[in-house]
Design a protein around this motif. Structure first.
Motif, PDB file in Angstrom:
ATOM      1  N   ASP A  41       0.797  -1.221   0.000  1.00 29.52           N
ATOM      2  CA  ASP A  41       0.000   0.000   0.000  1.00 29.52           C
ATOM      3  C   ASP A  41       0.833   1.276   0.000  1.00 29.52           C
ATOM      4  N   GLU A  42       2.070   1.220   0.500  1.00 27.96           N
ATOM      5  CA  GLU A  42       2.832   2.457   0.616  1.00 27.96           C
ATOM      6  C   GLU A  42       3.715   2.763  -0.586  1.00 27.96           C
ATOM      7  N   TYR A  43       3.944   1.806  -1.483  1.00 32.62           N
ATOM      8  CA  TYR A  43       4.765   2.026  -2.662  1.00 32.62           C
ATOM      9  C   TYR A  43       4.010   1.614  -3.919  1.00 32.62           C
ATOM     10  N   VAL A  44       4.329   2.292  -5.014  1.00 34.98           N
ATOM     11  CA  VAL A  44       3.762   1.926  -6.317  1.00 34.98           C
ATOM     12  C   VAL A  44       4.887   1.885  -7.334  1.00 34.98           C
ATOM     13  N   SER A  45       4.683   1.088  -8.361  1.00 32.50           N
ATOM     14  CA  SER A  45       5.641   0.990  -9.457  1.00 32.50           C
ATOM     15  C   SER A  45       4.852   0.929 -10.745  1.00 32.50           C
ATOM     16  N   PRO A  46       5.259   1.687 -11.761  1.00 28.75           N
ATOM     17  CA  PRO A  46       4.493   1.674 -13.000  1.00 28.75           C
ATOM     18  C   PRO A  46       4.690   0.385 -13.783  1.00 28.75           C
ATOM     19  N   ALA A  47       3.591  -0.129 -14.297  1.00 21.91           N
ATOM     20  CA  ALA A  47       3.603  -1.315 -15.147  1.00 21.91           C
ATOM     21  C   ALA A  47       2.642  -1.041 -16.292  1.00 21.91           C
ATOM     22  N   GLN A  48       2.797  -1.783 -17.369  1.00 18.94           N
ATOM     23  CA  GLN A  48       1.980  -1.529 -18.548  1.00 18.94           C
ATOM     24  C   GLN A  48       1.752  -2.826 -19.301  1.00 18.94           C
ATOM     25  N   ILE A  49       0.531  -2.998 -19.791  1.00 21.15           N
ATOM     26  CA  ILE A  49       0.251  -4.098 -20.712  1.00 21.15           C
ATOM     27  C   ILE A  49       0.821  -3.655 -22.053  1.00 21.15           C
ATOM     28  N   VAL A  50       1.846  -4.370 -22.529  1.00 17.72           N
ATOM     29  CA  VAL A  50       2.558  -3.936 -23.728  1.00 17.72           C
ATOM     30  C   VAL A  50       2.212  -4.765 -24.960  1.00 17.72           C
ATOM     31  N   ALA A  51       1.574  -5.911 -24.769  1.00 16.35           N
ATOM     32  CA  ALA A  51       1.153  -6.768 -25.888  1.00 16.35           C
ATOM     33  C   ALA A  51       0.234  -7.840 -25.314  1.00 16.35           C
ATOM     34  N   ASP A  52      -0.396  -8.578 -26.218  1.00 20.11           N
ATOM     35  CA  ASP A  52      -1.207  -9.699 -25.751  1.00 20.11           C
ATOM     36  C   ASP A  52      -0.884 -10.938 -26.577  1.00 20.11           C
ATOM     37  N   TYR A  53      -1.292 -12.066 -26.037  1.00 19.31           N
ATOM     38  CA  TYR A  53      -1.134 -13.355 -26.708  1.00 19.31           C
ATOM     39  C   TYR A  53      -2.333 -14.206 -26.298  1.00 19.31           C
ATOM     40  N   LYS A  54      -3.192 -14.456 -27.254  1.00 20.03           N
ATOM     41  CA  LYS A  54      -4.444 -15.172 -26.987  1.00 20.03           C
ATOM     42  C   LYS A  54      -5.174 -14.492 -25.842  1.00 20.03           C
TER      43      LYS A  54
END
Length: 151
Positions: free
Chosen positions: A3-16
């Protein structure tokens, strides 16, 4: 990371029905500015997973933004036929070609990881847990990319 830290992430592609999730190098106490910073950040973890932790609200979206150039999307090996022939396949599964002997030895087979493994790897990467060898496959430095194998 809790809850006290965040980190950026991203859906960069998909597969099925799966997603490639890229986690970027920043850890912060606030979500402010993280979405816009993605373009200037390095990918520290990348994995093929499913969106369970997004869907149930454990991971909350920051918003939507373009996928930065150069995200290291992986290539894989697949054995087809009998006797089997080994092929190199790009991250999307749409491009394939016969593998060289070296590629047969270097490329992994495609596998999905649970989202919690990515979260635990991120925690360990920043000292909030112990690193496990099972996280190694999530490191971009260990990935032979689709761009490298299909120039």
């Amino acid at each position: 990371m809790g809850d006290e830290y965040v980190s950026p992430a991203q859906i960069v592609a998909d597969y099925k029905h799966a997603i490639y999730l890229a986690v970027y190098e920043r850890v912060a106490r606030s979500r402010e500015g993280l979405l816009g910073a993605i373009v200037n950040l390095e990918v520290v973890l990348l994995g093929l997973t499913f969106d369970a932790l997004i869907e149930n609200g454990d991971w909350s979206p920051l918003g939507a933004t373009e996928v930065p150039e150069g995200v290291p999307l992986p290539a894989y090996r697949e054995a087809v036929g009998f006797p089997p022939k080994t092929f190199v396949v790009d991250h999307s599964g749409r491009r394939r070609r016969l593998a060289t002997h070296e590629e047969e030895l270097l490329l992994p087979t495609r596998k999905m990881v649970a989202p919690i493994r990515i979260e635990r790897a991120l925690r360990a990467l920043y000292g909030f847990g112990e690193w496990s060898p099972k996280y190694d496959s999530l490191l971009p430095s260990k990935i032979l990319t689709s761009a490298e194998t299909f120039p």
